[in-house]
Design a protein around this motif. Structure first.
Motif, PDB file in Angstrom:
ATOM      1  N   UNK A  91       9.146  -9.217   0.970  1.00 33.71           N
ATOM      2  CA  UNK A  91      10.214  -8.845   1.854  1.00 33.71           C
ATOM      3  C   UNK A  91      10.330  -7.407   1.869  1.00 33.71           C
ATOM      4  N   UNK A  92      10.589  -6.467   2.683  1.00 33.44           N
ATOM      5  CA  UNK A  92      10.904  -5.254   2.573  1.00 33.44           C
ATOM      6  C   UNK A  92      11.799  -4.619   3.581  1.00 33.44           C
ATOM      7  N   UNK A  93      12.285  -3.569   3.333  1.00 31.69           N
ATOM      8  CA  UNK A  93      13.295  -2.842   4.458  1.00 31.69           C
ATOM      9  C   UNK A  93      12.418  -1.824   5.124  1.00 31.69           C
ATOM     10  N   UNK A  94      11.095  -1.779   4.961  1.00 33.03           N
ATOM     11  CA  UNK A  94      10.417  -0.525   5.711  1.00 33.03           C
ATOM     12  C   UNK A  94      10.212   0.716   4.653  1.00 33.03           C
ATOM     13  N   UNK A  95       9.919   1.732   5.430  1.00 35.62           N
ATOM     14  CA  UNK A  95      10.010   2.766   5.020  1.00 35.62           C
ATOM     15  C   UNK A  95       8.720   2.975   3.765  1.00 35.62           C
ATOM     16  N   UNK A  96       7.776   2.275   3.960  1.00 34.38           N
ATOM     17  CA  UNK A  96       6.960   1.498   2.968  1.00 34.38           C
ATOM     18  C   UNK A  96       6.114   2.921   1.970  1.00 34.38           C
ATOM     19  N   UNK A  97       5.951   2.578   0.903  1.00 40.53           N
ATOM     20  CA  UNK A  97       5.455   3.374  -0.108  1.00 40.53           C
ATOM     21  C   UNK A  97       4.450   2.588  -0.966  1.00 40.53           C
ATOM     22  N   UNK A  98       3.518   3.334  -1.879  1.00 41.06           N
ATOM     23  CA  UNK A  98       2.573   2.454  -2.568  1.00 41.06           C
ATOM     24  C   UNK A  98       3.278   1.417  -3.404  1.00 41.06           C
ATOM     25  N   UNK A  99       4.417   1.566  -3.801  1.00 40.59           N
ATOM     26  CA  UNK A  99       5.036   0.574  -4.571  1.00 40.59           C
ATOM     27  C   UNK A  99       5.085  -0.559  -3.721  1.00 40.59           C
ATOM     28  N   UNK A 100       5.684  -0.739  -2.558  1.00 42.37           N
ATOM     29  CA  UNK A 100       5.549  -1.721  -1.651  1.00 42.37           C
ATOM     30  C   UNK A 100       4.109  -2.148  -1.482  1.00 42.37           C
ATOM     31  N   UNK A 101       3.211  -1.385  -1.372  1.00 44.07           N
ATOM     32  CA  UNK A 101       1.864  -2.000  -0.852  1.00 44.07           C
ATOM     33  C   UNK A 101       1.276  -2.679  -2.123  1.00 44.07           C
ATOM     34  N   UNK A 102       1.686  -2.101  -3.396  1.00 47.75           N
ATOM     35  CA  UNK A 102       1.042  -2.960  -4.468  1.00 47.75           C
ATOM     36  C   UNK A 102       1.404  -4.368  -4.624  1.00 47.75           C
ATOM     37  N   UNK A 103       2.704  -4.425  -3.950  1.00 46.66           N
ATOM     38  CA  UNK A 103       3.375  -6.068  -4.109  1.00 46.66           C
ATOM     39  C   UNK A 103       2.343  -6.839  -3.029  1.00 46.66           C
ATOM     40  N   UNK A 104       2.112  -6.097  -1.832  1.00 44.30           N
ATOM     41  CA  UNK A 104       1.361  -6.893  -0.873  1.00 44.30           C
ATOM     42  C   UNK A 104      -0.124  -7.121  -1.475  1.00 44.30           C
ATOM     43  N   UNK A 105      -0.576  -6.507  -2.140  1.00 45.04           N
ATOM     44  CA  UNK A 105      -1.946  -6.568  -2.825  1.00 45.04           C
ATOM     45  C   UNK A 105      -2.013  -7.505  -3.837  1.00 45.04           C
ATOM     46  N   UNK A 106      -0.706  -7.622  -4.525  1.00 44.36           N
ATOM     47  CA  UNK A 106      -0.661  -8.597  -5.633  1.00 44.36           C
ATOM     48  C   UNK A 106      -0.128  -9.849  -4.950  1.00 44.36           C
ATOM     49  N   UNK A 107       0.103  -9.985  -4.025  1.00 42.48           N
ATOM     50  CA  UNK A 107       0.355 -11.254  -3.379  1.00 42.48           C
ATOM     51  C   UNK A 107      -0.832 -11.833  -2.688  1.00 42.48           C
ATOM     52  N   UNK A 108      -1.650 -11.125  -2.158  1.00 41.29           N
ATOM     53  CA  UNK A 108      -2.893 -11.575  -1.299  1.00 41.29           C
ATOM     54  C   UNK A 108      -3.686 -12.688  -2.204  1.00 41.29           C
ATOM     55  N   UNK A 109      -4.029 -12.701  -3.545  1.00 36.20           N
ATOM     56  CA  UNK A 109      -4.595 -14.057  -3.945  1.00 36.20           C
ATOM     57  C   UNK A 109      -3.770 -15.307  -4.221  1.00 36.20           C
ATOM     58  N   UNK A 110      -2.446 -14.983  -3.809  1.00 35.75           N
ATOM     59  CA  UNK A 110      -1.439 -15.972  -4.501  1.00 35.75           C
ATOM     60  C   UNK A 110      -1.146 -16.956  -3.329  1.00 35.75           C
ATOM     61  N   UNK A 111      -1.731 -16.860  -2.331  1.00 37.71           N
ATOM     62  CA  UNK A 111      -1.515 -17.740  -0.959  1.00 37.71           C
ATOM     63  C   UNK A 111      -2.587 -17.934  -0.133  1.00 37.71           C
ATOM     64  N   UNK A 112      -2.493 -18.414   0.758  1.00 35.74           N
ATOM     65  CA  UNK A 112      -3.391 -18.665   1.998  1.00 35.74           C
ATOM     66  C   UNK A 112      -3.132 -17.920   3.146  1.00 35.74           C
ATOM     67  N   UNK A 113      -2.031 -17.218   3.258  1.00 34.44           N
ATOM     68  CA  UNK A 113      -1.620 -16.073   4.316  1.00 34.44           C
ATOM     69  C   UNK A 113      -0.841 -15.158   3.423  1.00 34.44           C
ATOM     70  N   UNK A 114      -0.719 -13.911   3.807  1.00 34.19           N
ATOM     71  CA  UNK A 114      -0.048 -12.990   3.216  1.00 34.19           C
ATOM     72  C   UNK A 114       1.128 -12.553   4.228  1.00 34.19           C
TER      73      UNK A 114
END
Length: 276
Positions: free
Chosen positions: A24-47
């Motif tokens: 979950x985010x409030x937008x205005x994204x930076x590399x910190x947010x994107x690192x969380x998305x990348x971390x989430x990818x292998x943890x489920x079957x849909x990100x």
């Protein structure tokens, strides 16, 4: 990347998956947010990521109306980071009627530090996160450690309600000079941006003192406060707390140094975990 703005569309799409991983985010994204998305990818079957600027967690004098909305850029960044689904509801979708039912987290954890200086903040955070959890129904949710007290509060809420969600903490992403990445860094002037690294340096000085064997925690905190105050900052707190519950340390348990301070008109927060 699929973009959904309504709950029925989101649920219909996610119904074919079994283990959504959610950021979950409030937008205005930076590399910190994107690192969380990348971390989430292998943890489920849909990100899944969400963008929703949550009015409930802003105090009346805070920046809800002026909080940066960077929709096009956010979408590009999320897609490049490998996000599969973006849920971007408007207020009427997420709050179709006044949200009179709210989540009130444990006051021992949330009336201190950020909760002391921003009363009601964690009620707003927990309420919207609980609502987003019911929308997405994730099996894993990733939150950044930069908002350390928020991460601990969400974990506590998930335990208390026995939600079948694994809450994962993502490491704080920093600029080359050590400044923690934050959406609010964009409010800093050029001179303030150069000065802003002093917050992380103050926390590092606290960590160094602990690692060198200093056990006078009050004196360590006072020196860090003085360090920033003398440079023109307005610190709210610079403290050493135990990681388990953010209470005052009693023994040799692992600690975290946490700080919040205003530089000009911008309030920055940061933290640093300490092993000893």
């Amino acid at each position: 990347m699929h973009i959904f703005r309504t709950l029925p569309e989101l649920r219909e799409h996610l119904g074919r998956f079994h283990r959504p991983a959610f950021v979950p985010t409030m937008g205005n994204l930076h590399d910190g947010h994107l690192s969380l998305v990348q971390q989430a990818r292998p943890l489920g079957d849909v990100t899944v990521a969400s963008i929703f600027v949550n009015r409930l967690q802003f105090l009346p004098h805070e920046d809800f109306d002026t909080y940066p909305r960077t929709w096009a850029s956010d979408c590009e960044k999320l897609e490049a980071a490998g996000c599969d689904v973006l849920f971007a509801p408007d207020e009427k979708t997420l709050y179709p009627e006044p949200q009179t039912c709210k989540v009130h987290p444990d006051s021992a954890l949330t009336d201190i530090l950020e909760g002391h200086f921003r009363p009601g903040f964690f009620i707003g955070v927990c309420t919207v996160v609980m609502k987003l959890f019911t929308c997405v129904q994730p099996r894993t949710a990733v939150f950044g450690k930069k908002d350390y007290q928020q991460l601990m509060t969400i974990r506590h809420m998930v335990r208390q309600f026995a939600l079948p969600i694994d809450v994962v903490g993502g490491e704080t992403q920093r600029a080359e000079d050590g400044l923690a990445l934050s959406s609010r860094n964009g409010y800093l002037s050029e001179a303030e941006r150069a000065e802003a690294v002093q917050l992380s340096k103050a926390l590092q000085s606290m960590a160094d003192a602990i690692r060198e064997g200093d056990r006078d925690l009050a004196a360590i905190e006072a020196r860090a406060m003085q360090m920033l105050t003398q440079r023109g900052w307005q610190p709210d707190y610079l403290v050493l707390r135990r990681r388990t519950d953010l209470q005052a340390p009693e023994g040799t348990e692992p600690l975290v140094a946490l700080g919040a301070a205003r530089l000009g008109t911008t309030r920055l927060i940061d933290n640093l975990e300490i092993d000893r």
